[in-house]
Design a protein around this motif. Structure first.
Motif, PDB file in Angstrom:
ATOM      1  N   LEU A   1     117.846  65.624 141.096  1.00 16.30           N
ATOM      2  CA  LEU A   1     118.779  65.088 142.092  1.00 16.30           C
ATOM      3  C   LEU A   1     119.633  66.213 142.670  1.00 16.30           C
ATOM      4  N   LYS A   2     120.077  67.118 141.837  1.00 11.97           N
ATOM      5  CA  LYS A   2     120.825  68.274 142.337  1.00 11.97           C
ATOM      6  C   LYS A   2     119.976  69.076 143.308  1.00 11.97           C
TER       7      LYS A   2
ATOM      8  N   GLU B   1     127.660  68.254 138.646  1.00 11.14           N
ATOM      9  CA  GLU B   1     128.666  68.423 139.694  1.00 11.14           C
ATOM     10  C   GLU B   1     128.980  67.071 140.307  1.00 11.14           C
ATOM     11  N   ASP B   2     130.204  66.879 140.651  1.00  8.23           N
ATOM     12  CA  ASP B   2     130.619  65.671 141.365  1.00  8.23           C
ATOM     13  C   ASP B   2     130.358  65.931 142.847  1.00  8.23           C
ATOM     14  N   GLY B   3     129.054  66.016 143.182  1.00 11.11           N
ATOM     15  CA  GLY B   3     128.648  66.635 144.428  1.00 11.11           C
ATOM     16  C   GLY B   3     128.501  65.731 145.626  1.00 11.11           C
ATOM     17  N   ALA B   4     128.779  64.443 145.486  1.00 12.97           N
ATOM     18  CA  ALA B   4     128.740  63.524 146.626  1.00 12.97           C
ATOM     19  C   ALA B   4     130.139  62.969 146.859  1.00 12.97           C
ATOM     20  N   ASP B   5     130.365  62.464 148.060  1.00  7.08           N
ATOM     21  CA  ASP B   5     131.662  61.892 148.397  1.00  7.08           C
ATOM     22  C   ASP B   5     131.838  60.498 147.813  1.00  7.08           C
ATOM     23  N   PHE B   6     130.720  59.808 147.553  1.00  6.59           N
ATOM     24  CA  PHE B   6     130.780  58.486 146.931  1.00  6.59           C
ATOM     25  C   PHE B   6     129.428  58.168 146.309  1.00  6.59           C
TER      26      PHE B   6
ATOM     27  N   LEU C   1     119.445  69.292 150.933  1.00  6.53           N
ATOM     28  CA  LEU C   1     120.016  68.616 152.097  1.00  6.53           C
ATOM     29  C   LEU C   1     121.201  69.410 152.657  1.00  6.53           C
ATOM     30  N   ARG C   2     122.034  69.935 151.790  1.00  4.06           N
ATOM     31  CA  ARG C   2     123.181  70.725 152.258  1.00  4.06           C
ATOM     32  C   ARG C   2     122.726  72.023 152.918  1.00  4.06           C
ATOM     33  N   GLN C   3     121.638  72.602 152.405  1.00  2.00           N
ATOM     34  CA  GLN C   3     121.084  73.806 153.041  1.00  2.00           C
ATOM     35  C   GLN C   3     120.548  73.492 154.424  1.00  2.00           C
ATOM     36  N   GLU C   4     119.880  72.344 154.540  1.00  2.00           N
ATOM     37  CA  GLU C   4     119.280  71.936 155.810  1.00  2.00           C
ATOM     38  C   GLU C   4     120.333  71.575 156.856  1.00  2.00           C
ATOM     39  N   LYS C   5     121.360  70.857 156.433  1.00  2.00           N
ATOM     40  CA  LYS C   5     122.284  70.244 157.384  1.00  2.00           C
ATOM     41  C   LYS C   5     123.672  70.865 157.387  1.00  2.00           C
ATOM     42  N   GLY C   6     123.903  71.825 156.504  1.00  2.28           N
ATOM     43  CA  GLY C   6     125.208  72.452 156.443  1.00  2.28           C
ATOM     44  C   GLY C   6     126.107  71.758 155.433  1.00  2.28           C
TER      45      GLY C   6
END
Length: 317
Positions: free
Chosen positions: A137-138, A174-179, A144-149
């Motif tokens: 999942l990470k 990591e608490d890596g999502a906003d929700f 996705l963050r690499q692709e979209k910023g």
């Protein structure tokens, strides 16, 4: 002396056979056929092939940190920085995630649906109920963050094992999502396994079988069952979580979600659906499910406007 040796040898042989049997059941749980999943979702109205085919999307293969490919579909009908990642349950595939994807597409999000390791089109030899899946999942989040910023408004929705996976990811890596939306997760895999043994095996007590299962999973798949425990790490998750479970679920008991909800600190919401068995909260309570999701997004997500103009729902949502 010889008799005692034979007895000991026979006991160890039975123990080893039992360990191999149980660990095989766990590591190589029989998956549902892809056509079966497709037809079930189509017949339920969760997947309309023509509508799905018409969506702007692309199939991607991204590398797991363990060396196998993770197969995903990036769906982007909106000009937005809002994205949702959907994690399916054990024995399922990303086809099962389409219904949840549609929920968020209708609310102005773009989406990523993907196959867990050893499911669908992804690689990987074993299922680990969130232990290795949380690292995958990470990998999806990082890609996705690499692709979209980095400036994404990002959510993760998971069902069953997928829900446990997102909690382990957020609580351990990591608490890596906003929700997050955690639909029918287990709170602790050892406890869940003990419950299933009690329900399905009956003749052998969980207290006997669990240590054997743990030993052989440690040897064969290099992790301990006790390491798959969302409730042990839930306090590490600061961002909002919507917990969902059906009161009639007899596969993963609703008390597990209630315990997770109680243990979670900070922003959270709980929806206990009245109808449906395991992983049927949306199918059997669709209007209420959507209403609670909208309330959660309004209360905890859309209010987190960072000035990009993307934190308010679209006019046609």
């Amino acid at each position: 002396m010889k008799r005692a040796f034979r007895v000991l040898f026979s006991f160890l042989l039975v123990l080893a056979s039992l360990g191999v049997f149980i660990s095989n059941k766990l590591m190589f749980m029989k998956k549902k056929d892809d056509d079966e999943i497709f037809n079930r979702e189509k017949d339920a109205g969760h997947l309309v092939p023509d509508e799905y085919d018409a969506l702007p999307k692309r199939e991607v293969s991204l590398p797991s940190s363990f060396g196998y490919p993770l197969k995903a579909v990036l769906v982007e009908p909106h000009e937005t920085n809002r994205y949702i990642i959907i994690a399916h349950g054990v024995t399922q595939s990303k086809t099962n995630s389409v219904k949840y994807m549609n929920l968020f597409l209708n609310r102005g999000f773009n989406a990523v649906i993907y196959d867990h390791r050893r499911h669908g089109e992804s690689g990987g030899k074993t299922t680990s109920y969130g232990y290795y899946e949380k690292f995958d999942l990470k990998s999806v989040v990082d890609w996705l963050r690499q692709e979209k910023g980095p400036e994404l408004l990002l959510g993760i929705h998971g069902e069953s094992m997928g829900a446990a996976t997102l909690l382990l990811y957020a609580g351990m890596i990591e608490d890596g999502a906003d929700f997050y939306v955690a639909d029918c997760p287990f709170s602790d895999f050892s406890e869940q396994l003990a419950y299933r043994i009690k329900e399905e095996v009956k003749v052998l007590p969980p207290k006997l079988l669990l240590p054997v299962a743990d030993l052989f999973v440690r040897i064969r798949d290099k992790y301990s069952l006790s390491a798959v425990s969302p409730i042990a790490v839930i306090e590490n998750i600061k961002n909002p979580i919507l917990f969902i479970h059906s009161r009639k679920d007899d596969f993963i008991l609703p008390s597990m979600t209630e315990a997770l909800f109680e243990q979670k600190k900070g922003p959270k919401k709980l929806f206990m659906a009245e109808n449906g068995l395991h992983a049927q909260s949306y199918s059997e309570n669709r209007e209420h499910y959507e209403k609670v999701l909208d309330e959660f997004l309004e209360e905890y997500v859309y209010d987190e406007d960072d000035g990009t103009g993307t934190a308010s729902p679209p006019s046609d949502a």
